[in-house]
Design a protein around this motif. Structure first.
Motif, short mmCIF file in Angstrom:
data_model
loop_
_atom_site.label_atom_id
_atom_site.label_comp_id
_atom_site.label_asym_id
_atom_site.label_seq_id
_atom_site.Cartn_x
_atom_site.Cartn_y
_atom_site.Cartn_z
N ASP A 3 0.81 -1.20 0.00
CA ASP A 3 0.00 0.00 0.00
C ASP A 3 0.85 1.25 0.00
OD1 ASP A 3 -2.28 -1.50 0.02
OD2 ASP A 3 -2.53 -1.42 2.18
N ASP A 26 -4.14 4.99 -1.22
CA ASP A 26 -5.50 5.33 -0.81
C ASP A 26 -5.76 6.82 -1.02
OD1 ASP A 26 -7.48 4.57 2.19
OD2 ASP A 26 -7.97 5.66 0.35
N SER A 29 -7.08 9.03 1.85
CA SER A 29 -6.30 9.29 3.07
C SER A 29 -6.40 10.76 3.45
CB SER A 29 -4.84 8.91 2.86
OG SER A 29 -4.68 7.52 2.77
N HIS A 93 -6.10 4.89 6.93
CA HIS A 93 -7.25 4.25 6.32
C HIS A 93 -8.42 4.36 7.28
CE1 HIS A 93 -5.15 2.26 3.02
NE2 HIS A 93 -4.17 2.04 3.86
N TYR A 99 -9.81 4.59 12.37
CA TYR A 99 -8.76 5.09 11.50
C TYR A 99 -7.47 4.40 11.85
CZ TYR A 99 -12.11 8.74 10.40
OH TYR A 99 -13.22 9.41 9.99
#
Lengths: 113, 114
Positions: A3, A26, A29, A93, A99
């Protein structure tokens, strides 16, 4: 796949600038972080940047965020031998109302006197 | 505040023995995390708690690993029986409920299983 990706090693001369790069995946984010780990110690938060910012400066540290490319960098000005450590990039995330952080594998910065 | 406290700092044990790692989070922090760090796999989240309740233990490698948080100021990670591949540095971290969600790490426990 990974990731959060970082190069594993960086070597610079004392007094030069260091730039540590990170890519994340992501796009949602909200915060991105830089942590520092010295030998035999835990991770210490250096700085973080909110996703609506492009840049954040804190003394010798400058964080640049390119949301389009999902790229984060940490610049250390006037690098000192005390800056030798492993630097971790992390993204947040959100899921199920909580979170969590996902960390890269860390970039080992070696400062040559 | 003293920060996140972990004990022991170093643990050497023999394969098959039970190992218990301990953590005291920062007072007032609602979340507690256990991580494992190895050269090969980097930093892995094992489990985390919110208000003493385990929320996600999907990172726990197998049934030999268990974690508890009996109260807001204490958590344990137990490995029984331990194996050489469990050798790693185990970190505990805690944070407050709200943003910016920064986690504060303890100094870690270096575990060596012979």
């Amino acid at each position: 796949g990974e990731d959060v990706e970082q190069s594993l090693f960086l070597s610079v001369r004392e007094g030069d600038s260091s730039v540590i790069n990170c890519t994340y995946t992501d796009s949602s984010s909200t915060y991105l972080y830089w942590y520092k780990q010295e030998p035999g110690a835990g991770l210490q938060l250096l700085t973080y940047i909110f996703s609506n910012m492009d840049m954040k400066q804190d003394q010798r540290l400058t964080v640049l965020l390119n949301k389009k490319d999902k790229h984060l960098s940490l610049r250390i000005a006037d690098t000192q031998t005390g800056d030798s450590a492993i630097y971790f990039c992390a993204e947040i995330h959100s899921g199920a109302g909580s979170y969590q952080l996902t960390f890269g594998k860390g970039t080992k910065l070696s400062v040559i006197p | 505040d003293a920060g996140v406290i972990q004990s022991p700092r170093h643990e050497v044990t023999e394969m098959g023995q039970e190992v218990t790692l301990r953590c005291k989070p920062i007072s007032g922090h609602d979340y507690l995390f256990w991580y494992r760090q190895t050269m090969m796999r980097g930093l892995e989240l094992l489990i985390y708690f919110n208000n003493n309740v385990p929320i996600d233990d999907s990172g726990m490698p197998e049934d030999r690993f268990s974690a508890k948080m009996p109260n807001a100021s204490f958590s344990t990670l137990k490995i029984q029986p331990s194996e050489p591949r469990d050798s790693a540095v185990y970190f505990c971290a805690s944070r407050e409920a709200g943003g910016p969600f920064e986690q504060f790490f303890g100094p870690g426990t270096r575990l060596t299983v012979l």
